[in-house]
Design a protein around this motif. Structure first.
Motif, PDB file in Angstrom:
ATOM      1  N   VAL A 174       0.838  -1.201   0.000  1.00  0.00           N
ATOM      2  CA  VAL A 174       0.000   0.000   0.000  1.00  0.00           C
ATOM      3  C   VAL A 174       0.871   1.248   0.000  1.00  0.00           C
ATOM      4  O   VAL A 174       0.608   2.218  -0.723  1.00  0.00           O
ATOM      5  CB  VAL A 174      -0.941  -0.014   1.220  1.00  0.00           C
ATOM      6  CG1 VAL A 174      -1.742   1.260   1.289  1.00  0.00           C
ATOM      7  CG2 VAL A 174      -1.876  -1.198   1.142  1.00  0.00           C
ATOM      8  N   THR A 175       1.949   1.212   0.814  1.00  0.00           N
ATOM      9  CA  THR A 175       2.834   2.377   0.874  1.00  0.00           C
ATOM     10  C   THR A 175       3.473   2.632  -0.483  1.00  0.00           C
ATOM     11  O   THR A 175       3.592   3.786  -0.929  1.00  0.00           O
ATOM     12  CB  THR A 175       3.918   2.150   1.939  1.00  0.00           C
ATOM     13  OG1 THR A 175       3.290   1.681   3.120  1.00  0.00           O
ATOM     14  CG2 THR A 175       4.645   3.437   2.250  1.00  0.00           C
ATOM     15  N   ASN A 176       3.876   1.564  -1.176  1.00  0.00           N
ATOM     16  CA  ASN A 176       4.451   1.717  -2.507  1.00  0.00           C
ATOM     17  C   ASN A 176       3.482   2.436  -3.434  1.00  0.00           C
ATOM     18  O   ASN A 176       3.869   3.324  -4.200  1.00  0.00           O
ATOM     19  CB  ASN A 176       4.778   0.336  -3.102  1.00  0.00           C
ATOM     20  CG  ASN A 176       6.015  -0.256  -2.446  1.00  0.00           C
ATOM     21  OD1 ASN A 176       6.785   0.465  -1.825  1.00  0.00           O
ATOM     22  ND2 ASN A 176       6.176  -1.565  -2.582  1.00  0.00           N
ATOM     23  N   ALA A 177       2.225   2.037  -3.360  1.00  0.00           N
ATOM     24  CA  ALA A 177       1.225   2.649  -4.228  1.00  0.00           C
ATOM     25  C   ALA A 177       1.091   4.133  -3.934  1.00  0.00           C
ATOM     26  O   ALA A 177       0.945   4.958  -4.839  1.00  0.00           O
ATOM     27  CB  ALA A 177      -0.116   1.949  -4.038  1.00  0.00           C
ATOM     28  N   LEU A 178       1.186   4.481  -2.634  1.00  0.00           N
ATOM     29  CA  LEU A 178       1.057   5.890  -2.260  1.00  0.00           C
ATOM     30  C   LEU A 178       2.268   6.688  -2.741  1.00  0.00           C
ATOM     31  O   LEU A 178       2.128   7.794  -3.280  1.00  0.00           O
ATOM     32  CB  LEU A 178       0.910   5.997  -0.739  1.00  0.00           C
ATOM     33  CG  LEU A 178       0.601   7.386  -0.206  1.00  0.00           C
ATOM     34  CD1 LEU A 178      -0.737   7.867  -0.736  1.00  0.00           C
ATOM     35  CD2 LEU A 178       0.565   7.390   1.303  1.00  0.00           C
ATOM     36  N   ILE A 179       3.457   6.106  -2.581  1.00  0.00           N
ATOM     37  CA  ILE A 179       4.677   6.814  -3.005  1.00  0.00           C
ATOM     38  C   ILE A 179       4.676   7.006  -4.515  1.00  0.00           C
ATOM     39  O   ILE A 179       5.093   8.050  -5.027  1.00  0.00           O
ATOM     40  CB  ILE A 179       5.927   6.026  -2.534  1.00  0.00           C
ATOM     41  CG1 ILE A 179       6.058   6.184  -1.021  1.00  0.00           C
ATOM     42  CG2 ILE A 179       7.170   6.522  -3.236  1.00  0.00           C
ATOM     43  CD1 ILE A 179       7.242   5.495  -0.442  1.00  0.00           C
ATOM     44  N   ALA A 180       4.133   6.016  -5.216  1.00  0.00           N
ATOM     45  CA  ALA A 180       4.073   6.142  -6.666  1.00  0.00           C
ATOM     46  C   ALA A 180       3.230   7.340  -7.068  1.00  0.00           C
ATOM     47  O   ALA A 180       3.430   7.940  -8.124  1.00  0.00           O
ATOM     48  CB  ALA A 180       3.492   4.856  -7.256  1.00  0.00           C
ATOM     49  N   LYS A 181       2.269   7.706  -6.217  1.00  0.00           N
ATOM     50  CA  LYS A 181       1.411   8.856  -6.510  1.00  0.00           C
ATOM     51  C   LYS A 181       2.096  10.174  -6.182  1.00  0.00           C
ATOM     52  O   LYS A 181       1.590  11.234  -6.547  1.00  0.00           O
ATOM     53  CB  LYS A 181       0.122   8.752  -5.685  1.00  0.00           C
ATOM     54  CG  LYS A 181      -0.989   8.016  -6.388  1.00  0.00           C
ATOM     55  CD  LYS A 181      -2.311   8.376  -5.754  1.00  0.00           C
ATOM     56  CE  LYS A 181      -3.487   7.715  -6.443  1.00  0.00           C
ATOM     57  NZ  LYS A 181      -3.666   8.103  -7.837  1.00  0.00           N
ATOM     58  N   LEU A 182       3.180  10.130  -5.410  1.00  0.00           N
ATOM     59  CA  LEU A 182       3.828  11.348  -4.930  1.00  0.00           C
ATOM     60  C   LEU A 182       5.242  11.432  -5.498  1.00  0.00           C
ATOM     61  O   LEU A 182       6.190  11.000  -4.849  1.00  0.00           O
ATOM     62  CB  LEU A 182       3.890  11.352  -3.406  1.00  0.00           C
ATOM     63  CG  LEU A 182       2.555  11.349  -2.672  1.00  0.00           C
ATOM     64  CD1 LEU A 182       2.759  11.097  -1.195  1.00  0.00           C
ATOM     65  CD2 LEU A 182       1.824  12.659  -2.887  1.00  0.00           C
ATOM     66  N   PRO A 183       5.388  11.994  -6.681  1.00  0.00           N
ATOM     67  CA  PRO A 183       6.722  12.048  -7.301  1.00  0.00           C
ATOM     68  C   PRO A 183       7.707  12.854  -6.465  1.00  0.00           C
ATOM     69  O   PRO A 183       8.911  12.597  -6.488  1.00  0.00           O
ATOM     70  CB  PRO A 183       6.464  12.723  -8.645  1.00  0.00           C
ATOM     71  CG  PRO A 183       4.998  12.870  -8.782  1.00  0.00           C
ATOM     72  CD  PRO A 183       4.357  12.622  -7.475  1.00  0.00           C
ATOM     73  N   SER A 184       7.189  13.827  -5.681  1.00  0.00           N
ATOM     74  CA  SER A 184       8.099  14.702  -4.948  1.00  0.00           C
ATOM     75  C   SER A 184       8.691  14.026  -3.728  1.00  0.00           C
ATOM     76  O   SER A 184       9.644  14.529  -3.133  1.00  0.00           O
ATOM     77  CB  SER A 184       7.366  15.968  -4.512  1.00  0.00           C
ATOM     78  OG  SER A 184       6.373  15.604  -3.593  1.00  0.00           O
TER      79      SER A 184
END
Lengths: 458, 431
Positions: free
Chosen positions: B94-104
């Motif tokens: 789940v965390t990976n999916a969230l980080i993928a949404k946040l390029p910054s």
């Protein structure tokens, strides 16, 4: 298993009912005149089965488990409990119980596992025994009831006699509840007074209910002087009554004398809503709105207000009591005979003069009774003070300070796991005892005043 | 008329209510003052009531919606192997999916900070879906998970962005990420059904009332099953059959006093007798219901007696006249006619029992329990005790949940009282 026993019981009662009805019908069809209606024969059978077996199951529920626990405790290896306090013993028994329930923590000793297995065995035996006993009992009772069905049998008197006794028992049950309350309070309180002298409890000025965790702990002696606790309750209750009495009385006077039917029909249900709000909601209101508001108002005026000031708890409790007082006062004013009112108005008194000089004095016993009941509620009220008042007992009558209350101490001392062998736990029962005596005294007085007053005009 | 006959002589001054004189004006003013005080008292009561409900709705309404974030999760077979279910690295996925949404966001160093945006329970949403349908492993699925309490409060405006960073529970970086998610359209605020369907939790965004509702249901059911028949039996006996003697008087005084005993004393009774002597389970709704039954019984008895009294004697006499026995009269004629009044009293008594807190606290129904009880003998909380627990919790999210729980409780109470009022108006007969 208990559920199964109840199901067996109810099915058996239905079977007994049908069997007896059939038998009675057969006799009637045979031409013999029955003393009682067919339905009463069925009813008699159902009651004969239901009542004794129902009592049997209830007793079983109440007694089987403690008995099993005692058996298991007795079967533990010699000397297990030597030198242990009740708390430690309870801990061991709780561990065995959780092992028996299949919840294993760590690696328990072998004797504990054995005890748990024994416990499971006993419980299974007890369950099976219950069902077997119930089955035997219902069969025997159905057979007994069936044998009573003869033309001359007075089934109506029989079943009505049982019903009457059942109802009388229900009525006496209320006395049992009172006896149970008194017994529980007196028993635990006497244990408390065997540890702490009664004079210290009644007259001591220091309330620090603690028990030493280690024997050599410094300053471990708890202090059990209840005076500051009762003083706190008094402060909070006084604030509550100062809020509630004027508003409640004024509301009642207005509704009784001046309000139109429409206003009455709006305000009355609204007061009922206010009376129906649970006290836990008032408590949350006190900490969410009233206490912060008092504190910030105090700060802007340069007065130091404690964060859980008695003023917050007391004023919210006062709001809770408004509908209580106003409905009692309204009833009392309405009970004053119309002739008094008419007489005063006919003499030229204004409506306010009629109210203040004639109706209120005539209704004073009822109003006082209502206020006394409100006092007893204020003293016994728990959730508002638990949430909004303080925990530390102080000898102060300043409502801006944080004070504690009797009910707060009872709840905080008993929340969580409790062992019934130390003065800290038992002191809560002593406080409860005092609370019970005081509220009971006020209630008896109030009901007597109200009753006496009603007799004057009836 | 008196003036015409006494023409010439000065009339003695008499005060009449119709005449304007200072004394009358003063007395009329007193009338107005008393009325004013009365109106003021009613106004104060209304104002407090309004303040109570307004503050509950103001703080509570935000708990009826919950901020969610929609994520496209790649269910990585390396993290979540099929044979390892229901275990697996759901949190990492789940965390990976969230980080993928946040390029910054930096993938390695800021992983923890990013993870704080979503609720700790988010992984279980994924786990439940994957366990229910293992074929999802290896696919990319879109799931909607709750964000953590701090960001929920930020989105609902309870945490102001103008507050200095040091005093805020979310830092500027977090807000920047969250705004990215908002700009991305990933944040939504759907109705918060988990308030009803979830049990209690340490995390406000996951905490719900299911356990409390179920516990209250069991307790009220127990209370009703015990108090209703006993109360009616006692009332019928006292009203219709009891001989007028000292014992009956004693029972009557006893019941009246029992109705006024503080609720916390009933809690002491339950603790000492039910839990300590009889060894009943702690925190069980059955024991709670038993205690509430003892408190509700006097209410039901008093209401039933009033209802029985209201049935006119002519009914009894008519039934007796055609040969019914005394019990037939009561059970076949009087009781059915009194039933609406009895039910009204019973429902009002049960509504009181539903809001009762103190005795339940003493028998331990304030435990932290994360599942709903399936029988009345399992540990559970009740609605009012749940309110008490949440009111004691420091997190901001629990303040709004407490208010929401109170609104739920009040809804039930209003509903029950509504039924009682309906019954009264619909079936009550004036003789």
């Amino acid at each position: 298993m208990i559920l199964l026993a109840f199901i067996i019981l109810f099915v058996a009662a239905a079977i007994g009912y049908v069997i007896n009805i059939r038998a009675a019908q057969a006799i009637r069809d045979g031409g013999a005149p029955l003393h009682s209606l067919v339905g009463f024969h069925g009813m008699f059978s159902a009651l004969v089965v239901l009542v004794p077996v129902f009592i049997l199951i209830l007793l079983w529920i109440a007694l089987a488990d403690p008995l099993i626990q005692r058996l298991v405790a007795a079967s533990l290896p010699e000397g297990t409990f030597d030198g242990l306090g009740t708390g430690a013993i309870q801990l061991i028994m709780a561990e065995i119980n959780s092992l028996a329930g299949g919840r294993v923590f760590g690696t328990p000793e072998d004797w504990k596992i054995e005890a748990a297995e024994r416990l499971v065995g006993y419980e299974r035996t007890a369950d099976i025994a219950l069902v077997v006993v119930v089955i035997i009992a219902v069969i025997a009772l159905i057979a007994f009831a069936r044998r009573t069905v003869i033309a001359e049998f007075r089934a109506r008197q029989g079943s009505e006699g049982i019903m009457l006794r059942l109802m009388a028992f229900c009525a006496i049950f209320a006395i049992f509840v009172t006896i149970a309350i008194v017994f529980a309070l007196v028993y635990e309180t006497s244990k408390f007074f065997s540890m702490v002298p009664i004079t210290e409890f009644l007259f001591g000025l220091n309330w620090e209910p603690q028990i030493p965790i280690r024997a050599d702990q410094i300053a471990a002696e708890g202090a059990f002087g209840a005076v500051p606790v009762f003083l706190g309750t008094l402060v909070i209750a006084s604030v509550a009554l100062i809020v509630a009495i004027p508003i409640g009385l004024m509301t009642a006077i207005y509704l009784n004398e001046f309000a139109s039917r429409r206003v009455r029909s709006v305000v009355k249900p609204f007061l009922e809503i206010l009376a129906g709000v649970p006290t836990v909601v008032y408590g949350f209101f006190a900490i969410l709105v009233v206490a912060p508001w008092l504190r910030s108002t105090g700060a802007s005026l340069g007065i130091d207000v404690a964060s859980n000031t008695a003023l917050a708890a007391g004023s919210v409790m006062g709001i809770m009591l408004i509908p209580f007082i106003s409905s009692f006062a309204d009833d009392a004013l309405s009970a004053v005979p119309q002739s008094l009112r008419d007489g005063a108005l006919a003499l030229g008194a204004t409506r306010s003069e009629t109210m203040l000089n004639v109706l209120v004095p005539a209704a004073i016993p009822g109003i006082v009774g209502g206020i006394l009941l409100a006092v007893s509620r204020a003293i016994g009220e728990t959730m508002i003070v638990v949430m909004a008042a303080g925990l530390i007992a102080r000898m102060t009558i300043n409502p801006l300070d944080s004070v504690t209350a009797v009910t707060v101490q009872i709840v905080t001392l008993l929340i969580g796991d409790t062992a019934f062998d130390n003065p800290k736990t038992l002191s809560a029962f002593a406080l409860g005892m005092m609370l019970f005596i005081i509220t009971l005294g006020i209630n008896v007085l109030a009901l007597r005043i109200v009753r006496k007053y009603r007799e004057i005009y009836d | 008329m008196a003036d015409t006959t006494n023409m010439g002589a000065p009339a003695p001054h008499r005060i009449s209510l119709t005449e304007r004189s200072p004394a009358v004006a003063r007395r009329k003013r007193k009338d107005l003052i008393l009325q004013g005080f009365g109106l003021l008292a009613i106004f104060i009561a209304f104002a407090v009531m309004f303040l109570l409900f307004a503050s509950l709705i103001r703080t509570g309404h935000t708990a009826f919606v919950q901020t969610h974030v929609t994520l496209d999760v790649y269910v990585d077979p390396a993290e979540i192997p099929l044979d390892g279910l229901p275990r697996g690295g759901f949190q990492d996925v789940v965390t990976n999916a969230l980080i993928a949404k946040l390029p910054s966001a930096d993938e390695d160093s800021e992983r923890r900070a990013v993870r704080n945006i979503i609720s700790n329970g988010a992984q279980f949403y994924l786990r439940d879906r994957v366990v229910a349908d293992p074929s999802l492993i290896g696919q990319t699925i879109s799931i909607k998970v709750p964000v953590s309490d701090a960001y929920d409060q930020l989105h609902k405006g309870s945490i102001s962005r103008d507050t200095p960073e040091a005093l805020r529970r979310v830092n500027d970086e977090g807000i920047a990420w969250f705004d990215e998610l908002i700009a991305d359209g990933a944040i939504s605020k759907p109705l918060n059904f988990s308030l009803i369907t979830n049990a209690d939790s340490r995390f406000p965004e996951l905490a719900g009332l299911r356990g409390a509702l179920v516990g209250s249901f069991w307790a009220l059911l127990t209370c009703f099953v015990i108090a209703f028949p006993t109360g009616i039996g006692a009332a019928i006996y006292l009203e219709e059959f009891a001989p007028k003697n000292k014992v009956s008087d004693l029972i009557e005084v006893n019941i009246n006093n029992l109705a006024a005993v503080p609720s916390v004393v009933f809690g002491l009774l339950a603790l000492a007798v039910f839990l300590n002597y009889l060894g009943m389970p702690r925190s069980a709704p059955f024991v709670g219901g038993l205690t509430l039954a003892l408190m509700t019984m006097p209410t039901i008895i008093i209401a039933t007696r009033a209802a029985l009294k209201a049935v006119p004697p002519s009914i009894r006499e008519a039934a007796l006249g055609v040969g019914a026995s005394k019990q037939q009269v009561v059970f076949q004629h009087v009781l059915p006619l009194a039933m609406p009044g009895i039910l009204t009293g019973t429902i009002i008594g049960l509504a009181q029992a539903l809001g009762e807190t103190a005795p339940l606290l003493l028998i331990g129904m304030n435990a932290f329990i994360t599942s709903a009880a399936s029988t009345p003998f399992e540990a559970a909380t009740a609605l009012p005790t749940q309110i008490f627990i949440w009111a004691d919790s420091p997190e901001r999210g629990f303040v709004s949940r407490t208010s929401a729980a109170i609104l739920v409780l009040l809804t039930f109470l209003i509903f029950m009282n509504g039924i009682a009022i309906y019954l009264r108006s619909k079936f009550e007969r004036r003789w």
